[in-house]
Each structure stands twice: as structure tokens, then as C-alpha cells.
Write a protein that holds these residues in place. Structure first.
Motif, PDB file in Angstrom:
ATOM      1  N   GLN A   1     -98.013 -30.194 -46.148  1.00 10.84           N
ATOM      2  CA  GLN A   1     -98.566 -29.322 -46.851  1.00 10.84           C
ATOM      3  C   GLN A   1     -99.149 -28.295 -46.089  1.00 10.84           C
ATOM      4  OE1 GLN A   1    -100.746 -30.338 -50.511  1.00 10.84           O
ATOM      5  NE2 GLN A   1    -102.474 -29.645 -49.737  1.00 10.84           N
ATOM      6  N   VAL A   2     -99.046 -26.938 -46.780  1.00  8.41           N
ATOM      7  CA  VAL A   2     -99.613 -25.614 -46.019  1.00  8.41           C
ATOM      8  C   VAL A   2    -100.942 -25.622 -46.100  1.00  8.41           C
ATOM      9  CG1 VAL A   2     -99.476 -24.258 -48.280  1.00  8.41           C
ATOM     10  CG2 VAL A   2     -99.251 -23.350 -45.979  1.00  8.41           C
ATOM     11  N   GLN A   3    -101.357 -25.106 -44.895  1.00  4.02           N
ATOM     12  CA  GLN A   3    -102.938 -24.987 -44.573  1.00  4.02           C
ATOM     13  C   GLN A   3    -103.298 -23.325 -44.779  1.00  4.02           C
ATOM     14  OE1 GLN A   3    -103.381 -27.258 -41.247  1.00  4.02           O
ATOM     15  NE2 GLN A   3    -104.350 -28.820 -42.417  1.00  4.02           N
ATOM     16  N   LEU A   4    -104.452 -22.981 -45.155  1.00  2.67           N
ATOM     17  CA  LEU A   4    -104.608 -21.713 -45.280  1.00  2.67           C
ATOM     18  C   LEU A   4    -106.001 -21.309 -44.524  1.00  2.67           C
ATOM     19  CD1 LEU A   4    -103.987 -21.284 -48.958  1.00  2.67           C
ATOM     20  CD2 LEU A   4    -102.391 -20.639 -47.276  1.00  2.67           C
ATOM     21  N   MET A   5    -105.952 -20.084 -43.832  1.00  2.33           N
ATOM     22  CA  MET A   5    -107.226 -19.827 -43.207  1.00  2.33           C
ATOM     23  C   MET A   5    -107.622 -18.141 -43.490  1.00  2.33           C
ATOM     24  SD  MET A   5    -108.632 -20.192 -39.213  1.00  2.33           S
ATOM     25  CE  MET A   5    -108.858 -22.016 -39.612  1.00  2.33           C
ATOM     26  N   GLU A   6    -108.576 -17.940 -44.198  1.00  2.00           N
ATOM     27  CA  GLU A   6    -108.969 -16.493 -44.272  1.00  2.00           C
ATOM     28  C   GLU A   6    -109.863 -15.866 -43.226  1.00  2.00           C
ATOM     29  OE1 GLU A   6    -109.507 -18.902 -48.404  1.00  2.00           O
ATOM     30  OE2 GLU A   6    -110.136 -19.287 -46.212  1.00  2.00           O
ATOM     31  N   SER A   7    -109.613 -14.739 -43.328  1.00  2.00           N
ATOM     32  CA  SER A   7    -110.599 -13.827 -42.210  1.00  2.00           C
ATOM     33  C   SER A   7    -110.815 -12.404 -42.848  1.00  2.00           C
ATOM     34  CB  SER A   7    -109.945 -13.850 -40.899  1.00  2.00           C
ATOM     35  OG  SER A   7    -108.667 -13.293 -41.004  1.00  2.00           O
ATOM     36  N   GLY A   8    -111.788 -11.630 -42.256  1.00  2.00           N
ATOM     37  CA  GLY A   8    -111.768 -10.263 -42.342  1.00  2.00           C
ATOM     38  C   GLY A   8    -112.966 -10.043 -43.457  1.00  2.00           C
ATOM     39  N   GLY A   9    -113.795 -10.972 -43.863  1.00  2.00           N
ATOM     40  CA  GLY A   9    -114.767 -10.436 -44.656  1.00  2.00           C
ATOM     41  C   GLY A   9    -115.696  -9.675 -43.838  1.00  2.00           C
ATOM     42  N   GLY A  10    -116.978  -9.411 -44.468  1.00  2.00           N
ATOM     43  CA  GLY A  10    -117.849  -8.792 -43.767  1.00  2.00           C
ATOM     44  C   GLY A  10    -118.992  -8.036 -44.697  1.00  2.00           C
ATOM     45  N   SER A  11    -119.797  -7.251 -44.229  1.00  2.00           N
ATOM     46  CA  SER A  11    -120.615  -6.621 -45.063  1.00  2.00           C
ATOM     47  C   SER A  11    -120.241  -4.914 -45.179  1.00  2.00           C
ATOM     48  CB  SER A  11    -122.111  -6.436 -44.550  1.00  2.00           C
ATOM     49  OG  SER A  11    -122.604  -7.910 -44.732  1.00  2.00           O
ATOM     50  N   VAL A  12    -120.231  -4.612 -46.326  1.00  2.00           N
ATOM     51  CA  VAL A  12    -119.646  -2.937 -46.177  1.00  2.00           C
ATOM     52  C   VAL A  12    -120.759  -2.244 -47.497  1.00  2.00           C
ATOM     53  CG1 VAL A  12    -118.177  -3.456 -48.022  1.00  2.00           C
ATOM     54  CG2 VAL A  12    -117.867  -1.369 -46.621  1.00  2.00           C
ATOM     55  N   GLN A  13    -120.912  -0.871 -47.330  1.00  2.00           N
ATOM     56  CA  GLN A  13    -121.437  -0.240 -48.370  1.00  2.00           C
ATOM     57  C   GLN A  13    -120.721  -0.150 -49.458  1.00  2.00           C
ATOM     58  OE1 GLN A  13    -123.374   3.359 -46.635  1.00  2.00           O
ATOM     59  NE2 GLN A  13    -125.411   1.984 -46.503  1.00  2.00           N
ATOM     60  N   ALA A  14    -121.226   0.175 -50.866  1.00  2.00           N
ATOM     61  CA  ALA A  14    -120.431   0.627 -52.060  1.00  2.00           C
ATOM     62  C   ALA A  14    -119.709   1.900 -51.679  1.00  2.00           C
ATOM     63  CB  ALA A  14    -121.435   0.846 -53.154  1.00  2.00           C
ATOM     64  N   GLY A  15    -118.379   1.648 -52.156  1.00  2.00           N
ATOM     65  CA  GLY A  15    -117.511   2.677 -51.661  1.00  2.00           C
ATOM     66  C   GLY A  15    -116.494   2.463 -50.736  1.00  2.00           C
ATOM     67  N   GLY A  16    -117.037   1.532 -49.713  1.00  5.69           N
ATOM     68  CA  GLY A  16    -116.122   1.254 -48.754  1.00  5.69           C
ATOM     69  C   GLY A  16    -115.062   0.580 -49.136  1.00  5.69           C
ATOM     70  N   LEU A  18    -112.317  -2.776 -47.364  1.00  4.67           N
ATOM     71  CA  LEU A  18    -112.128  -4.291 -46.535  1.00  4.67           C
ATOM     72  C   LEU A  18    -110.769  -4.727 -46.575  1.00  4.67           C
ATOM     73  CD1 LEU A  18    -115.495  -6.429 -46.682  1.00  4.67           C
ATOM     74  CD2 LEU A  18    -114.422  -5.243 -44.572  1.00  4.67           C
ATOM     75  N   ARG A  19    -110.164  -5.161 -45.723  1.00  2.00           N
ATOM     76  CA  ARG A  19    -109.025  -5.800 -45.853  1.00  2.00           C
ATOM     77  C   ARG A  19    -109.103  -7.439 -45.402  1.00  2.00           C
ATOM     78  NH1 ARG A  19    -102.812  -5.206 -42.811  1.00  2.00           N
ATOM     79  NH2 ARG A  19    -103.966  -6.177 -41.166  1.00  2.00           N
ATOM     80  N   LEU A  20    -108.823  -7.971 -46.420  1.00  2.00           N
ATOM     81  CA  LEU A  20    -108.865  -9.587 -46.111  1.00  2.00           C
ATOM     82  C   LEU A  20    -107.648 -10.241 -45.544  1.00  2.00           C
ATOM     83  CD1 LEU A  20    -110.936 -10.910 -49.017  1.00  2.00           C
ATOM     84  CD2 LEU A  20    -111.762 -10.254 -46.824  1.00  2.00           C
ATOM     85  N   SER A  21    -107.446 -11.061 -44.712  1.00  2.00           N
ATOM     86  CA  SER A  21    -106.183 -11.730 -44.267  1.00  2.00           C
ATOM     87  C   SER A  21    -106.201 -13.236 -44.516  1.00  2.00           C
ATOM     88  CB  SER A  21    -105.850 -11.513 -42.871  1.00  2.00           C
ATOM     89  OG  SER A  21    -105.887 -10.254 -42.632  1.00  2.00           O
ATOM     90  N   CYS A  22    -105.122 -13.843 -45.087  1.00  2.00           N
ATOM     91  CA  CYS A  22    -105.096 -15.347 -44.883  1.00  2.00           C
ATOM     92  C   CYS A  22    -103.875 -15.696 -44.311  1.00  2.00           C
ATOM     93  CB  CYS A  22    -104.934 -15.662 -46.566  1.00  2.00           C
ATOM     94  SG  CYS A  22    -104.558 -17.455 -46.870  1.00  2.00           S
ATOM     95  N   ALA A  23    -103.946 -16.460 -43.055  1.00  2.00           N
ATOM     96  CA  ALA A  23    -102.998 -16.891 -42.466  1.00  2.00           C
ATOM     97  C   ALA A  23    -102.347 -18.340 -42.971  1.00  2.00           C
ATOM     98  CB  ALA A  23    -103.420 -17.138 -40.976  1.00  2.00           C
ATOM     99  N   ALA A  24    -101.091 -18.667 -43.118  1.00  2.00           N
ATOM    100  CA  ALA A  24    -100.742 -19.778 -43.712  1.00  2.00           C
ATOM    101  C   ALA A  24    -100.101 -20.703 -42.491  1.00  2.00           C
ATOM    102  CB  ALA A  24     -99.656 -19.659 -44.603  1.00  2.00           C
ATOM    103  N   SER A  25    -100.353 -21.756 -42.490  1.00  2.00           N
ATOM    104  CA  SER A  25     -99.764 -22.735 -41.483  1.00  2.00           C
ATOM    105  C   SER A  25     -98.500 -22.709 -41.016  1.00  2.00           C
ATOM    106  CB  SER A  25    -100.404 -24.138 -41.468  1.00  2.00           C
ATOM    107  OG  SER A  25     -99.896 -24.770 -42.629  1.00  2.00           O
ATOM    108  N   ARG A  26     -97.408 -22.644 -42.190  1.00  2.00           N
ATOM    109  CA  ARG A  26     -95.964 -22.382 -42.278  1.00  2.00           C
ATOM    110  C   ARG A  26     -95.746 -21.555 -43.278  1.00  2.00           C
ATOM    111  NH1 ARG A  26     -93.708 -25.775 -46.197  1.00  2.00           N
ATOM    112  NH2 ARG A  26     -95.039 -27.257 -46.958  1.00  2.00           N
ATOM    113  N   ASP A  27     -94.359 -21.303 -43.076  1.00  2.00           N
ATOM    114  CA  ASP A  27     -93.718 -20.468 -44.283  1.00  2.00           C
ATOM    115  C   ASP A  27     -94.004 -20.655 -45.662  1.00  2.00           C
ATOM    116  OD1 ASP A  27     -90.247 -20.089 -45.253  1.00  2.00           O
ATOM    117  OD2 ASP A  27     -91.946 -18.574 -45.274  1.00  2.00           O
ATOM    118  N   THR A  28     -94.527 -19.796 -46.571  1.00  2.00           N
ATOM    119  CA  THR A  28     -94.716 -19.700 -47.787  1.00  2.00           C
ATOM    120  C   THR A  28     -93.756 -18.890 -48.492  1.00  2.00           C
ATOM    121  OG1 THR A  28     -96.395 -17.901 -47.605  1.00  2.00           O
ATOM    122  CG2 THR A  28     -97.413 -20.096 -47.212  1.00  2.00           C
TER     123      THR A  28
END
Length: 125
Positions: A1-16, A18-28
Motif C-alpha cells: 500500500q502506498v505511504q504518504l508524507m506531507e511537508s511545506g507547512g509553516g506560519s505565514v501572514q494573511a495574504g501570503g 505556501l506550497r504543500l508537498s506530499c511525497a508518495a512511496s510509489r507510483d500513484t
């Protein structure tokens, strides 16, 4: 079964942005529908955006025009580009995968059986 791992979160001011990423362990690509969900403290997890084969996408009304979901099949990575962020976007963001969901219900948590651990997004006013 595929496994998922997110990254890219953080703190930002309103109007800013962000780009989140989610890496999958294999081809999805062309095997799974992928989606982003979020959960704020004390609230239920809600669907934000989903993507299926051929790049078909759907968005929650609250993020239309501000968020963009995309999938890089060569890198097995799902993205969520978030712009014009608002304090109400503050939440833990999760990516999810489903092998054969019902597309018209693609923003419902019940359609997904693989989840990442989440990444926190905090938007200050």
C-alpha cells in the motif's frame, strides 16, 4: 500500500502563500485519486481539493480561486499551492489517496483509505 508524507507547512501572514508537498512511496499516477484535507482544532476534517486521472480537479468552495492542486507523476508528489491565505485557513493539512473512490464524493473523508501524518499551516492576521 502506498505511504504518504506531507511537508511545506509553516506560519505565514494573511495574504501570503505556501506550497504543500506530499511525497508518495510509489507510483500513484492513474492508480489513485489524491486529495488534500484539513482539520482545525475542534472541527471535523474537511476536504480541500482532489485530483484524478487526466488532471481533473475539484475544490471546496472556501478555497476556489486561491488554492491549486497538482500532481507531478514523475516525482510521485502531490502539491497544494495556497495563495491569498486567510486566518481561517489555519489547520493541520493532510494528503490522502484512494484507489477507487466515487468522484462526486471525492472531498469526503470516507472515500480515502491512505493518509499522511499531516503538516501544520498557521495564518496570522
Amino acid at each position: 500500500q502506498v505511504q504518504l508524507m506531507e511537508s511545506g507547512g509553516g506560519s505565514v501572514q494573511a495574504g501570503g502563500s505556501l506550497r504543500l508537498s506530499c511525497a508518495a512511496s510509489r507510483d500513484t499516477y492513474n492508480r489513485y485519486f489524491m486529495a488534500w484535507f484539513r482539520q482545525a482544532p475542534g472541527k471535523e476534517r474537511e476536504g480541500v481539493a482532489a485530483i484524478r486521472d487526466a488532471g481533473v480537479t475539484t475544490y471546496a468552495d472556501s478555497v476556489k480561486g486561491r488554492f491549486t492542486i497538482s500532481l507531478d507523476s514523475a516525482k510521485n508528489t502531490l502539491y497544494l499551492q495556497m495563495s491569498s491565505l486567510k486566518p481561517e485557513d489555519t489547520a493541520m493539512y493532510y494528503c490522502a489517496a484512494a484507489f477507487s473512490p466515487i468522484w462526486r464524493r471525492s472531498l469526503e473523508t470516507s472515500q480515502y483509505n491512505v493518509w499522511g501524518q499531516g503538516t501544520q499551516v498557521t495564518v496570522s492576521s
